[in-house]
Design a protein around this motif. Structure first.
Motif, short mmCIF file in Angstrom:
data_model
loop_
_atom_site.label_atom_id
_atom_site.label_comp_id
_atom_site.label_asym_id
_atom_site.label_seq_id
_atom_site.Cartn_x
_atom_site.Cartn_y
_atom_site.Cartn_z
N VAL A 1 0.27 48.10 -0.54
CA VAL A 1 1.23 47.61 -1.52
C VAL A 1 2.10 48.79 -1.94
O VAL A 1 1.58 49.83 -2.35
CB VAL A 1 0.53 47.03 -2.77
CG1 VAL A 1 1.54 46.63 -3.84
CG2 VAL A 1 -0.35 45.85 -2.39
N VAL A 2 3.41 48.64 -1.82
CA VAL A 2 4.35 49.66 -2.28
C VAL A 2 4.68 49.36 -3.73
O VAL A 2 5.00 48.22 -4.08
CB VAL A 2 5.63 49.68 -1.42
CG1 VAL A 2 6.69 50.59 -2.03
CG2 VAL A 2 5.31 50.10 0.00
N HIS A 3 4.62 50.38 -4.57
CA HIS A 3 4.94 50.24 -5.99
C HIS A 3 6.32 50.82 -6.21
O HIS A 3 6.49 52.02 -6.38
CB HIS A 3 3.86 50.92 -6.85
CG HIS A 3 2.50 50.39 -6.57
ND1 HIS A 3 2.05 49.20 -7.10
CD2 HIS A 3 1.51 50.85 -5.76
CE1 HIS A 3 0.83 48.97 -6.64
NE2 HIS A 3 0.49 49.94 -5.83
N LEU B 1 15.53 56.93 6.55
CA LEU B 1 14.14 57.36 6.40
C LEU B 1 13.38 56.45 5.45
O LEU B 1 12.22 56.09 5.72
CB LEU B 1 14.08 58.80 5.88
CG LEU B 1 14.61 59.90 6.80
CD1 LEU B 1 14.57 61.25 6.08
CD2 LEU B 1 13.83 59.96 8.10
N SER B 2 14.01 56.05 4.35
CA SER B 2 13.36 55.16 3.38
C SER B 2 12.96 53.85 4.04
O SER B 2 11.83 53.37 3.85
CB SER B 2 14.29 54.86 2.20
OG SER B 2 14.43 55.98 1.38
N ALA B 3 13.87 53.27 4.81
CA ALA B 3 13.58 52.00 5.48
C ALA B 3 12.40 52.16 6.44
O ALA B 3 11.48 51.32 6.45
CB ALA B 3 14.82 51.49 6.22
N ALA B 4 12.40 53.22 7.23
CA ALA B 4 11.31 53.44 8.19
C ALA B 4 9.98 53.72 7.48
O ALA B 4 8.94 53.22 7.89
CB ALA B 4 11.67 54.58 9.12
N LEU B 5 10.03 54.49 6.41
CA LEU B 5 8.81 54.80 5.66
C LEU B 5 8.24 53.55 5.01
O LEU B 5 7.02 53.31 5.05
CB LEU B 5 9.08 55.89 4.62
CG LEU B 5 7.88 56.42 3.85
CD1 LEU B 5 6.81 56.98 4.77
CD2 LEU B 5 8.34 57.49 2.86
N LEU B 6 9.09 52.74 4.42
CA LEU B 6 8.63 51.48 3.83
C LEU B 6 8.01 50.59 4.90
O LEU B 6 6.94 50.01 4.68
CB LEU B 6 9.78 50.76 3.13
CG LEU B 6 10.24 51.36 1.82
CD1 LEU B 6 11.56 50.75 1.38
CD2 LEU B 6 9.18 51.18 0.75
N ASP B 7 8.67 50.46 6.05
CA ASP B 7 8.13 49.64 7.14
C ASP B 7 6.77 50.17 7.59
O ASP B 7 5.85 49.38 7.84
CB ASP B 7 9.09 49.63 8.33
CG ASP B 7 10.33 48.79 8.09
OD1 ASP B 7 10.37 48.02 7.11
OD2 ASP B 7 11.28 48.93 8.90
N ALA B 8 6.63 51.49 7.68
CA ALA B 8 5.37 52.08 8.11
C ALA B 8 4.24 51.74 7.14
O ALA B 8 3.16 51.30 7.55
CB ALA B 8 5.51 53.60 8.25
#
Length: 165
Positions: free
Chosen positions: A60-62, A45-52
């Motif tokens: 920008v993801v902090h 889920l983390s990988a998919a959410l970051l990609d989204a």
């Protein structure tokens, strides 16, 4: 509350059994199996959410974004979208049925250090019962509302079903 704790343990036992724990294994091992399965799925889920989030121009993801370090995070992403108020993005996500929060996330000194005050960031959180389909819908909503906010420079009044009876 003892009843609540017992319900949580029984839930984890069911998850452990559903994810392949040996039916004769001690309770502790079944629960450990559940926790391992939950952690593995939450990395997905983390990988998919970051990609989204990172698929959105100007987002920008902090926090940790390296796919090799997903074991160092939970599926909660704090982000900003360049040129847009975090509060407007979170409000518009709510109109699309997406739960998001905005602000300093109880870390105002960090937000000041990152030069993100007063708006702070947008935070989206998932847990093991969320799905990849939900993340895809989140990405579609985020993309649409960012385009709308950028074109009008005003928050959208409602989500995609506004005005429908």
């Amino acid at each position: 509350n003892v009843a609540g704790m017992e319900a949580a343990i029984l839930y984890l036992e069911r998850v452990g059994q559903q994810t392949g724990a040996d039916s004769g294994a001690p309770r502790r091992m079944v629960i450990q199996s559940a926790m391992d399965a939950i952690a593995a799925y939450e990395r997905t889920l983390s990988a998919a959410l970051l990609d989204a989030v990172l698929s959105i121009d100007g987002a920008v993801v902090h926090g940790v974004t390296d796919s090799g370090q997903l074991d160092e995070r939970v599926p909660t992403v704090s982000f900003t979208v360049g040129g847009l108020a975090s509060s407007a993005v979170a409000t518009c996500l709510a109109a699309y049925g997406v739960g998001a929060r905005s602000g300093h996330m109880y870390a105002p000194r960090l937000m000041r250090r990152l030069s993100l005050m007063p708006e702070g960031t947008i935070r989206v959180s998932l847990v093991h019962y969320n799905t990849l389909d939900e993340i895809a819908r989140f990405r579609e909503a985020l993309s649409a509302l960012v385009a709308g906010l950028r074109s009008t420079r005003q928050p959208l009044a409602a989500g995609p079903n506004a005005g429908r009876g």
